[in-house]
Scaffold this motif. Structure first.
Motif, short mmCIF file in Angstrom:
data_model
loop_
_atom_site.label_atom_id
_atom_site.label_comp_id
_atom_site.label_asym_id
_atom_site.label_seq_id
_atom_site.Cartn_x
_atom_site.Cartn_y
_atom_site.Cartn_z
N VAL A 38 10.48 2.66 2.35
CA VAL A 38 9.65 1.46 2.47
C VAL A 38 10.01 0.68 3.73
O VAL A 38 9.14 0.25 4.50
N PRO A 126 -6.90 -2.31 -3.16
CA PRO A 126 -5.73 -3.00 -2.58
C PRO A 126 -4.65 -1.99 -2.22
O PRO A 126 -4.59 -0.89 -2.79
N ALA A 127 -3.80 -2.36 -1.27
CA ALA A 127 -2.77 -1.44 -0.79
C ALA A 127 -1.85 -0.96 -1.92
O ALA A 127 -1.49 0.22 -1.99
N SER A 128 -1.48 -1.88 -2.82
CA SER A 128 -0.58 -1.51 -3.91
C SER A 128 -1.24 -0.51 -4.86
O SER A 128 -0.62 0.47 -5.30
N THR A 129 -2.52 -0.74 -5.17
CA THR A 129 -3.25 0.18 -6.04
C THR A 129 -3.46 1.52 -5.36
O THR A 129 -3.33 2.58 -6.00
N ARG A 130 -3.76 1.48 -4.07
CA ARG A 130 -3.95 2.71 -3.30
C ARG A 130 -2.69 3.56 -3.31
O ARG A 130 -2.75 4.77 -3.50
N MET A 131 -1.56 2.91 -3.13
CA MET A 131 -0.29 3.64 -3.12
C MET A 131 0.05 4.17 -4.50
O MET A 131 0.47 5.32 -4.65
N ARG A 132 -0.17 3.36 -5.54
CA ARG A 132 0.23 3.73 -6.90
C ARG A 132 -0.67 4.82 -7.49
O ARG A 132 -0.17 5.73 -8.17
#
Length: 222
Positions: A38, A126-132
């Motif tokens: 990260v 969203p970036a967090s959803t995309r990553m998860r």
């Protein structure tokens, strides 16, 4: 201590120490690999530099020297930080293999096709959803096989902690060898115990890999 059935319980005591160190170090390595990955993607240069320095230093130097440094150098001025042998073993192994784990994770993330990122952006995720939901599940499939190899390497690397006074499996084997002179029997048993532990790691990780692959397949089917 003449018979093997008398030697085995003593080796088992060392095996328990080895397992404790290996499990704790694996957990620390996972945390360090994730944090380093990260930070290496951070927009802040100081964080990227720090994470890159951590990875390069621990990948580019000897694990044994790192353990000696933590065990013998930290208690001296100006550090004055004395750690127990168990803590040194867990921290040393966790930091060392966490650096390699960061490279595995970074490579796995880069292996995800660019079209997946673009599709997620088109869906306004969203970036967090995309990553998860998109990136990490696919990266995990690519990361698990080399991660399994790294865990086995960590398990074998625990044999070095006998040099910082920990009574692990290797330490017990050397003690028994000096006391009984049954070198072939003792070290054959030691090899067998390490092999069995490695196979347990492989079995667990393959099961986890199948679960991850099955979960992604079901998600794509929906």
């Amino acid at each position: 201590m003449g018979d093997l059935h008398e030697l085995l319980p003593l080796l088992m005591k060392g095996t328990l120490v080895t397992v404790e160190i290996a499990v704790s170090a694996i957990l620390l390595a996972i945390v360090m690999a994730g944090m380093a990955t990260v930070l290496r993607a951070s927009t802040w240069r100081i964080l990227r530099w720090t994470a890159n320095a951590y990875v390069e230093v621990f990948r580019g130097t000897s694990l044994l020297v790192q353990l000696f440094w933590l065990f013998f150098v930290l208690p001296l001025p100006p550090f004055n930080l004395e750690l127990t042998p168990l803590t040194v073993a867990i921290v040393g192994l966790g930091l060392h293999y966490g650096a390699y784990g960061s490279e595995i994770l970074r490579g796995a993330l880069r292996s995800v096709p660019g079209g997946q990122y673009e599709a997620a952006l088109a869906l306004n995720m969203p970036a967090s959803t995309r990553m998860r939901r998109i990136v990490l599940p696919q990266a995990m499939i690519n990361a698990l096989p080399p991660a399994t190899n790294l865990m086995i390497e960590l398990l074998k690397g625990t044999s070095l902690v006998s040099l910082i006074t920990l009574s692990d499996l290797t330490f017990r084997a050397r003690q028994l060898d000096e006391a009984t002179f049954k070198t072939a029997e003792i070290f054959a048993l030691t090899l067998l115990i390490y092999f069995v532990m490695a196979q347990i790691v492989v079995t667990i990780m393959r099961h986890f890999e199948r679960r991850v692959s099955h979960g992604i397949t079901q998600r794509m089917a929906k």
